[in-house]
Design a protein around this motif. Structure first.
Motif, PDB file in Angstrom:
ATOM      1  N   ARG A 216     -65.560  -3.238 -45.749  1.00 39.36           N
ATOM      2  CA  ARG A 216     -65.183  -2.618 -44.590  1.00 39.36           C
ATOM      3  C   ARG A 216     -63.751  -2.468 -44.718  1.00 39.36           C
ATOM      4  NH1 ARG A 216     -67.288  -7.033 -40.543  1.00 39.36           N
ATOM      5  NH2 ARG A 216     -66.180  -8.163 -42.081  1.00 39.36           N
ATOM      6  N   VAL A 217     -63.488  -1.146 -44.687  1.00 39.52           N
ATOM      7  CA  VAL A 217     -61.721  -0.873 -44.870  1.00 39.52           C
ATOM      8  C   VAL A 217     -61.537   0.143 -43.422  1.00 39.52           C
ATOM      9  CG1 VAL A 217     -60.349   0.270 -46.365  1.00 39.52           C
ATOM     10  CG2 VAL A 217     -62.310  -0.535 -47.341  1.00 39.52           C
ATOM     11  N   LEU A 218     -60.352  -0.339 -43.098  1.00 37.80           N
ATOM     12  CA  LEU A 218     -59.486   0.375 -41.969  1.00 37.80           C
ATOM     13  C   LEU A 218     -58.338   1.061 -42.830  1.00 37.80           C
ATOM     14  CD1 LEU A 218     -59.043   1.075 -39.012  1.00 37.80           C
ATOM     15  CD2 LEU A 218     -57.727  -1.161 -38.881  1.00 37.80           C
ATOM     16  N   VAL A 219     -57.907   2.236 -42.352  1.00 40.11           N
ATOM     17  CA  VAL A 219     -56.856   2.870 -42.886  1.00 40.11           C
ATOM     18  C   VAL A 219     -56.302   3.415 -41.511  1.00 40.11           C
ATOM     19  CG1 VAL A 219     -55.918   4.960 -44.044  1.00 40.11           C
ATOM     20  CG2 VAL A 219     -58.043   3.833 -45.139  1.00 40.11           C
ATOM     21  N   VAL A 220     -54.885   3.063 -41.553  1.00 39.34           N
ATOM     22  CA  VAL A 220     -53.915   3.408 -40.433  1.00 39.34           C
ATOM     23  C   VAL A 220     -53.106   4.251 -40.684  1.00 39.34           C
ATOM     24  CG1 VAL A 220     -52.690   2.337 -38.514  1.00 39.34           C
ATOM     25  CG2 VAL A 220     -54.428   1.067 -39.277  1.00 39.34           C
ATOM     26  N   GLY A 221     -53.182   5.434 -40.121  1.00 39.24           N
ATOM     27  CA  GLY A 221     -51.896   6.537 -40.188  1.00 39.24           C
ATOM     28  C   GLY A 221     -52.666   7.909 -40.283  1.00 39.24           C
ATOM     29  N   ALA A 222     -51.691   8.871 -39.753  1.00 44.11           N
ATOM     30  CA  ALA A 222     -52.162  10.078 -39.722  1.00 44.11           C
ATOM     31  C   ALA A 222     -51.572  11.285 -40.811  1.00 44.11           C
ATOM     32  CB  ALA A 222     -51.650  10.644 -38.124  1.00 44.11           C
ATOM     33  N   GLY A 223     -50.791  10.561 -41.650  1.00 41.69           N
ATOM     34  CA  GLY A 223     -50.266  11.626 -42.768  1.00 41.69           C
ATOM     35  C   GLY A 223     -51.112  11.676 -43.848  1.00 41.69           C
ATOM     36  N   HIS A 224     -50.455  12.396 -44.972  1.00 42.27           N
ATOM     37  CA  HIS A 224     -51.290  12.616 -46.088  1.00 42.27           C
ATOM     38  C   HIS A 224     -51.504  11.564 -46.917  1.00 42.27           C
ATOM     39  CE1 HIS A 224     -50.594  16.903 -44.592  1.00 42.27           C
ATOM     40  NE2 HIS A 224     -51.908  17.029 -45.407  1.00 42.27           N
ATOM     41  N   SER A 225     -50.813  10.517 -46.973  1.00 40.46           N
ATOM     42  CA  SER A 225     -51.172   9.559 -47.890  1.00 40.46           C
ATOM     43  C   SER A 225     -52.542   8.503 -47.065  1.00 40.46           C
ATOM     44  CB  SER A 225     -49.925   8.145 -48.079  1.00 40.46           C
ATOM     45  OG  SER A 225     -49.596   7.821 -46.744  1.00 40.46           O
ATOM     46  N   ALA A 226     -52.729   8.765 -45.763  1.00 43.37           N
ATOM     47  CA  ALA A 226     -53.877   7.972 -45.407  1.00 43.37           C
ATOM     48  C   ALA A 226     -54.975   8.993 -45.696  1.00 43.37           C
ATOM     49  CB  ALA A 226     -53.709   8.108 -43.650  1.00 43.37           C
ATOM     50  N   VAL A 315     -62.676  -5.703 -40.029  1.00 42.48           N
ATOM     51  CA  VAL A 315     -62.874  -5.235 -41.284  1.00 42.48           C
ATOM     52  C   VAL A 315     -62.481  -6.160 -42.493  1.00 42.48           C
ATOM     53  CG1 VAL A 315     -62.325  -2.625 -40.700  1.00 42.48           C
ATOM     54  CG2 VAL A 315     -60.528  -4.365 -41.395  1.00 42.48           C
ATOM     55  N   ASP A 316     -62.725  -5.823 -43.786  1.00 43.40           N
ATOM     56  CA  ASP A 316     -62.574  -6.764 -44.788  1.00 43.40           C
ATOM     57  C   ASP A 316     -61.112  -6.483 -45.408  1.00 43.40           C
ATOM     58  OD1 ASP A 316     -65.020  -8.052 -44.891  1.00 43.40           O
ATOM     59  OD2 ASP A 316     -65.984  -6.320 -45.538  1.00 43.40           O
ATOM     60  N   GLN A 317     -60.658  -5.086 -45.189  1.00 41.12           N
ATOM     61  CA  GLN A 317     -59.329  -4.644 -45.987  1.00 41.12           C
ATOM     62  C   GLN A 317     -58.788  -3.607 -44.937  1.00 41.12           C
ATOM     63  OE1 GLN A 317     -58.117  -5.799 -48.590  1.00 41.12           O
ATOM     64  NE2 GLN A 317     -59.779  -6.842 -49.402  1.00 41.12           N
ATOM     65  N   VAL A 318     -57.182  -3.833 -44.787  1.00 39.67           N
ATOM     66  CA  VAL A 318     -56.638  -2.960 -44.214  1.00 39.67           C
ATOM     67  C   VAL A 318     -55.598  -2.118 -44.958  1.00 39.67           C
ATOM     68  CG1 VAL A 318     -55.009  -2.648 -42.213  1.00 39.67           C
ATOM     69  CG2 VAL A 318     -56.602  -4.340 -42.235  1.00 39.67           C
ATOM     70  N   VAL A 319     -55.507  -0.929 -44.984  1.00 39.09           N
ATOM     71  CA  VAL A 319     -54.488  -0.159 -45.519  1.00 39.09           C
ATOM     72  C   VAL A 319     -53.637   0.554 -44.594  1.00 39.09           C
ATOM     73  CG1 VAL A 319     -53.817   1.854 -46.907  1.00 39.09           C
ATOM     74  CG2 VAL A 319     -56.039   0.603 -47.434  1.00 39.09           C
ATOM     75  N   SER A 320     -52.209   0.158 -44.652  1.00 36.06           N
ATOM     76  CA  SER A 320     -51.172   0.599 -43.578  1.00 36.06           C
ATOM     77  C   SER A 320     -50.496   1.722 -44.383  1.00 36.06           C
ATOM     78  CB  SER A 320     -50.187  -0.252 -43.420  1.00 36.06           C
ATOM     79  OG  SER A 320     -49.278  -0.027 -42.447  1.00 36.06           O
ATOM     80  N   ALA A 321     -51.067   3.044 -43.764  1.00 37.19           N
ATOM     81  CA  ALA A 321     -50.387   4.174 -44.354  1.00 37.19           C
ATOM     82  C   ALA A 321     -49.459   5.084 -43.229  1.00 37.19           C
ATOM     83  CB  ALA A 321     -51.623   5.147 -44.832  1.00 37.19           C
TER      84      ALA A 321
END
Length: 471
Positions: A216-226, A315-321
């Motif tokens: 389960r993955v969470l991506v935070v951010g509204a830019g293009h890397s996200a 979630v299991d993983q978080v990506v801070s973008a």
């Protein structure tokens, strides 16, 4: 000393003996030091080489463009014609180099292998690897001392204790190693530093796949890397994806679509929208990360909006973008005049304000807008933009052309600044479709389409979308 407990303080400024001062002639014999061996730093080296100005380039990594290598799996959304500096091209072609296809969208790895590494090779021992700058000052002068300041060299200290001197400094060290925090309001979320959080553009289809597939993955951010990371995650089977943004909807991230002047950029938002509307990606809006907890069920991320309403996801993983911010700490003993909002120079700030500009509408600018009260020090490239996410590599190339011309005393050339940039929403082409047929970018992946985050419209950018337009 203090005149009284509540009175004025008289500060005694130490006077130097004459032998400690360098003459302007001695300073002019020193090299210009370029900090950072990425695209803009190497472009600065090319312009210095063309003008016959001695220089040393310091790269903190163990290879040139070390930060670019960290997103080497990602395909930028601007074609090569915007990514190759003019002076660099002239030097390379004189050495027998053949330029890549001008319409090709390179990955970070291709950008290094086909352009940056051959360019660095031309400079031989003028490029020093593993040379991390920890501080910059003036020889024998701290920030307070004024008399004779401009006549003494810059003093540069490296992590290994080595010190060297320079007549001028072009700081192209970038912002990739200073990402924004995950938390809202510009502050770290409570507990953010107590769990593992990945930063923008992990290689989820390559070296990092085992960490993400089936999780389960969470991506935070509204830019293009996200957006790039989300599209890559959507390729992984049995991988639930949640996307959290502070805005009330994702319109800004979806961008201009077919009307975008950089077709790859427009395609990115179009494909992301499809995944959200189909339910493949769950979108959480109005998400202001406030707390991160490690639990038996996984990483719990809690949002608390300005009204106090909370929502959470586990979630299991978080990506801070969430973008990047400049780190000016190495220059803390220099006299910098920084805009209080963006962290760029005050003169540059209104020209790059993300509330008014996309990367394609930023006016041409050069040495005059980049100058600080500390003569001879220039932050260039994405670092010069502070927190503004409106940067293009082509913009950085024009910056260093102007700065180097000024260092050469050619002020007419230095002030003749010109830019030819793609503006969002002014045209469209079949570039994306043509490249899909060549490398199979059916979902905007095969390494992704983007090097770093960027707002696609001329309004409404936030720190959440910080970073660079095209790497």
């Amino acid at each position: 000393m203090s005149d009284s407990c509540c009175g004025t303080v008289a500060v005694e400024i130490e006077q130097f003996a004459t032998p400690q001062r360098a003459t302007s002639g001695q300073t002019s014999n020193l090299p210009v030091v370029v900090i950072g061996g990425g695209p803009v730093g190497l472009a600065a080296a090319a312009h210095l080489a063309e003008r016959g100005i001695d220089f040393t380039l310091l790269e903190a990594g163990d290879r040139v463009a070390a930060s670019v290598a960290r997103w080497g799996h990602v395909r930028v959304f601007s074609p090569y014609r915007y990514n190759i500096d003019a002076a660099a091209r002239r030097l390379l072609e004189a050495d027998g180099w053949t330029a890549p296809d001008s319409d090709w969208l390179p990955t970070g790895t291709e950008l290094i292998d086909d352009y940056l590494a051959p360019l660095a090779k031309l400079f031989s021992d003028k490029v020093r690897l593993g040379a991390k700058v920890t501080a910059i000052s003036r020889l024998g002068y701290d920030r307070v001392r004024t008399t004779g300041r401009e006549q003494v060299p810059f003093l540069i200290r490296l992590a290994d204790g080595t010190e060297l001197q320079a007549r001028a400094i072009i700081d192209a060290s970038g912002t990739y190693t200073s990402p924004n925090v995950l938390g809202a309001s510009g502050l770290p979320a409570h507990g953010e530093n107590e769990v593992f959080i990945d930063h923008a553009l992990p290689d989820v289809l390559g070296t990092d796949r085992d960490r993400y597939e089936g999780k389960r993955v969470l991506v935070v951010g509204a830019g293009h890397s996200a957006a790039t990371t989300l599209l890559a995650l959507a390729e992984l089977p049995d991988t639930p994806i949640t996307w959290a943004i502070r805005a009330g909807d994702a319109t800004r991230t979806y961008g201009g679509g077919d009307a975008d002047a950089l077709p790859a950029r427009g395609a990115l938002g179009t494909r992301l929208r499809v995944h959200v509307e189909s339910g493949r990606i769950t979108l959480l809006t109005g998400f202001f990360t406030h707390r991160v907890n490690a639990t038996d069920q996984g990483i719990q991320v809690i949002s608390r909006d300005p009204a106090g309403h909370e929502q959470s996801v586990t979630v299991d993983q978080v990506v801070s973008a969430t973008g990047y911010r400049p780190d000016h700490s190495i220059a803390s003993e220099l006299r910098l005049d920084l805009d209080p909002v963006l962290g760029s120079t005050r003169a540059l700030a209104p020209l790059i304000d993300p509330n008014q500009h996309s990367c394609g509408t930023v006016p041409a600018h050069g040495v005059d807008e980049l100058a600080h009260p500390e003569p001879g020090y220039y932050a260039v490239g994405v670092k010069s933009y502070g927190r503004a996410p409106t940067f293009l590599m082509a913009t950085g190339y024009e910056q260093v052309r102007s700065v180097v011309a000024a260092l050469a005393g050619d002020w007419e050339a230095a002030r003749d600044v010109q830019l030819d940039l793609p503006e969002t929403g002014v045209c469209s082409s079949n570039l994306v479709e043509a490249q899909e047929q060549r490398v199979g970018l059916a979902t905007g992946i095969s390494g992704g389409l983007l090097a770093a985050p960027l707002p696609l419209t001329t309004v409404g950018a936030s720190a959440e979308s910080g970073g660079s337009c095209c790497g």
